[in-house]
Design an enzyme around this catalytic site. Structure first.
Site, mmCIF file in Angstrom:
data_model
loop_
_atom_site.group_PDB
_atom_site.id
_atom_site.type_symbol
_atom_site.label_atom_id
_atom_site.label_comp_id
_atom_site.label_asym_id
_atom_site.label_seq_id
_atom_site.Cartn_x
_atom_site.Cartn_y
_atom_site.Cartn_z
ATOM 1 N N ASP A 29 42.247 23.938 37.456
ATOM 2 C CA ASP A 29 42.244 22.473 37.357
ATOM 3 C C ASP A 29 40.862 21.861 37.586
ATOM 4 O O ASP A 29 40.493 20.890 36.914
ATOM 5 C CB ASP A 29 43.290 21.857 38.295
ATOM 6 N N ASP A 64 47.389 30.634 40.589
ATOM 7 C CA ASP A 64 48.229 29.729 41.389
ATOM 8 C C ASP A 64 49.401 29.117 40.603
ATOM 9 O O ASP A 64 50.363 28.659 41.198
ATOM 10 C CB ASP A 64 47.372 28.583 41.952
ATOM 11 N N ARG A 101 58.400 47.605 51.407
ATOM 12 C CA ARG A 101 59.841 47.753 51.684
ATOM 13 C C ARG A 101 60.148 49.216 52.047
ATOM 14 O O ARG A 101 60.943 49.484 52.949
ATOM 15 C CB ARG A 101 60.626 47.293 50.458
ATOM 16 N N HIS A 116 42.685 38.727 47.787
ATOM 17 C CA HIS A 116 42.115 38.792 46.432
ATOM 18 C C HIS A 116 42.637 39.961 45.608
ATOM 19 O O HIS A 116 42.424 39.996 44.392
ATOM 20 C CB HIS A 116 40.584 38.830 46.512
HETATM 21 P P1 ADP Z 1 39.360 26.132 39.410
HETATM 22 O O1 ADP Z 1 38.802 25.791 38.080
HETATM 23 O O2 ADP Z 1 39.827 27.542 39.519
HETATM 24 O O3 ADP Z 1 40.375 25.092 39.875
HETATM 25 P P2 ADP Z 1 37.404 24.854 41.152
HETATM 26 O O4 ADP Z 1 38.311 23.752 41.581
HETATM 27 O O5 ADP Z 1 36.537 25.462 42.191
HETATM 28 O O6 ADP Z 1 38.173 26.076 40.483
HETATM 29 O O7 ADP Z 1 36.493 24.269 39.992
HETATM 30 C C1 ADP Z 1 35.579 25.114 39.301
HETATM 31 C C2 ADP Z 1 34.336 24.340 38.988
HETATM 32 O O8 ADP Z 1 34.620 23.264 38.101
HETATM 33 C C3 ADP Z 1 33.659 23.677 40.178
HETATM 34 O O9 ADP Z 1 32.867 24.575 40.922
HETATM 35 C C4 ADP Z 1 32.783 22.651 39.483
HETATM 36 O O10 ADP Z 1 31.633 23.251 38.951
HETATM 37 C C5 ADP Z 1 33.686 22.216 38.332
HETATM 38 N N1 ADP Z 1 34.407 20.987 38.702
HETATM 39 C C6 ADP Z 1 35.444 20.867 39.542
HETATM 40 N N2 ADP Z 1 35.802 19.578 39.702
HETATM 41 C C7 ADP Z 1 34.950 18.855 38.942
HETATM 42 C C8 ADP Z 1 34.764 17.451 38.696
HETATM 43 N N3 ADP Z 1 35.562 16.531 39.251
HETATM 44 N N4 ADP Z 1 33.766 17.086 37.870
HETATM 45 C C9 ADP Z 1 32.959 18.002 37.298
HETATM 46 N N5 ADP Z 1 33.073 19.329 37.497
HETATM 47 C C10 ADP Z 1 34.052 19.756 38.304
HETATM 48 O O1 F6P Z 2 42.687 29.266 42.915
HETATM 49 C C1 F6P Z 2 42.774 30.671 42.949
HETATM 50 C C2 F6P Z 2 42.645 31.173 44.362
HETATM 51 O O2 F6P Z 2 42.737 32.590 44.341
HETATM 52 C C3 F6P Z 2 43.633 30.582 45.370
HETATM 53 O O3 F6P Z 2 44.918 31.168 45.288
HETATM 54 C C4 F6P Z 2 42.925 30.856 46.669
HETATM 55 O O4 F6P Z 2 43.322 29.941 47.677
HETATM 56 C C5 F6P Z 2 41.474 30.652 46.298
HETATM 57 O O5 F6P Z 2 41.368 30.832 44.892
HETATM 58 C C6 F6P Z 2 40.532 31.630 46.968
HETATM 59 O O6 F6P Z 2 39.243 31.248 46.652
HETATM 60 P P1 F6P Z 2 37.970 32.202 46.858
HETATM 61 O O7 F6P Z 2 37.992 33.218 45.758
HETATM 62 O O8 F6P Z 2 36.845 31.273 46.753
HETATM 63 O O9 F6P Z 2 38.125 32.857 48.201
#
Ligand code: ADP
Ligand code: F6P
Length: 320
Positions: free
Chosen positions: A103, A127, A154, A249
């Site tokens: 997201d 997730d 188990r 992980h």
């Molecule tokens: P995921 O994509 O797995 O949800 P993150 O939430 O860490 O992982 O987002 C991945 C990357 O996307 C962030 O490190 C950032 O570079 C970019 N990103 C996240 N939110 C925003 C935002 N609101 N605006 C611009 N880039 C974003």
């Molecule tokens: O979003 C995927 C995820 O694996 C989550 O389930 C977990 O909370 C998080 O990323 C772990 O993040 P990192 O790899 O930064 O430890």
């Protein structure tokens, strides 16, 4: 359109390599050049990229993780970082971009799209918290990893009359713990979406062992609490020897399942076809078996995907 690019961003998951491969092969089939951006948005900002050929994606399909690597990029959160990314895309002559991620990555994709970059997004995160898709890439493989681990636990639990508390990932989403709980026949699936009563759990565990059951499995989603805390509370209340496993992980890696391989192929190819048709700002999800497109603005505004009520009901009916 002559040149497109692909990147993987946020937490990696299994199936990302298969999706990159699908984008590359679909691009080359349509006489496009395909650029691989390394380390997600960080690679866009630092101009780390490579030209991808069929050889670049050879023997990658079956491998977990992402050979382009992924990253969490703080600069991309700021307007200056987004502007730099856009300038670099223009300098590299990129006409369209496929973003594979969760997201947060989609929020970044929307920012680029709003500033005139043609983007398509592929939901990828173990997730399964991304709205407007039944399944994100990597979820099925993660579930298979969890199920394999719980089945092993188990075996050992039943040899020692033990209870195991197994912690899954998922951030604030209980999907992995709930579905793995159903698939493994766990006694409980503790998830952030539902409350639980530790006294009731302990009463049930005691009853199970009094009835001659030789093991119990409690799944807990990381968003609902820590496996160790639950195990400690069980030990304190009823003195049961309780072990824990934090899957961590491990869940994210491994060779993608057939489901994830097929999903990656379908959404990867569709992303390229959509770019060629001039489409932009869309996420490619899965709905009732079909690949569907949803406006990224709508995806981002919807926030986290809610847990499917029918799964909660199914679990309750099965006594989980
Ligand atoms: P995921 O994509 O797995 O949800 P993150 O939430 O860490 O992982 O987002 C991945 C990357 O996307 C962030 O490190 C950032 O570079 C970019 N990103 C996240 N939110 C925003 C935002 N609101 N605006 C611009 N880039 C974003
Ligand atoms: O979003 C995927 C995820 O694996 C989550 O389930 C977990 O909370 C998080 O990323 C772990 O993040 P990192 O790899 O930064 O430890």
């Amino acid at each position: 359109m002559k040149r497109i690019a692909v990147l993987t961003s946020g937490g990696d998951c299994s199936g990302m390599n298969a999706a990159i491969r699908a984008v590359v092969r679909a691009g080359l089939s349509n006489n496009l050049e395909v650029i691989g951006i390394q380390k997600g948005y960080q690679g866009l900002i630092d101009q780390q990229y490579e030209l991808l050929t069929t050889k670049s994606v050879s023997s990658k399909l079956q491998v977990g993780g992402t050979f382009l690597q992924s990253a969490r990029c703080l600069e991309m959160l700021e307007e200056a970082g987004q502007n730099l990314a856009i300038d670099n895309l223009k300098e590299m002559g990129i006409d369209g971009l496929v973003i594979i991620g969760g997201d947060g990555s989609h929020r970044g994709a929307l920012k680029l799209q709003k500033r005139g970059i043609q983007v398509m997004a592929i939901p990828a995160s173990i997730d399964n918290d991304i709205p407007f898709t039944d399944m994100s890439l990597g979820v099925d493989t993660a579930l298979n990893n969890i199920i394999h681990a719980v089945d092993c636990l188990r075996d050992t639990a039943s040899s020692h009359d033990r209870t195991f508390v197994v912690e899954t990932m998922g951030r604030n989403c209980g999907y992995l713990a709930l579905v793995a709980g159903i698939a493994c026949g766990a006694e409980y699936a503790l998830i952030p979406e539902s409350s639980f009563d530790i006294d009731e759990i302990c009463g049930n565990l005691r009853r199970r062992f009094q009835e001659g059951r030789d093991n119990s499995i409690i799944m807990i989603a990381e968003g609902a609490g820590k496996a160790q805390d639950v195990a400690d509370q069980i030990k304190d209340r009823i003195g049961f020897e309780t072990r824990i496993m934090v899957l961590g992980h491990y869940q994210r890696g491994g060779s993608p399942s057939s489901f994830d391989r097929l999903l990656a192929a379908r959404v990867g190819v569709t992303a390229v076809e959509a770019l060629l048709q001039g489409e932009s700002g869309e996420m490619l999800g899965l709905s009732c078996g079909a690949v569907v497109q949803t406006d990224l603005e709508k995806v981002v505004q919807a926030g986290r995907r809610q847990i499917d009520e029918t799964l909660l009901k199914l679990a309750a009916t099965l006594g989980i």
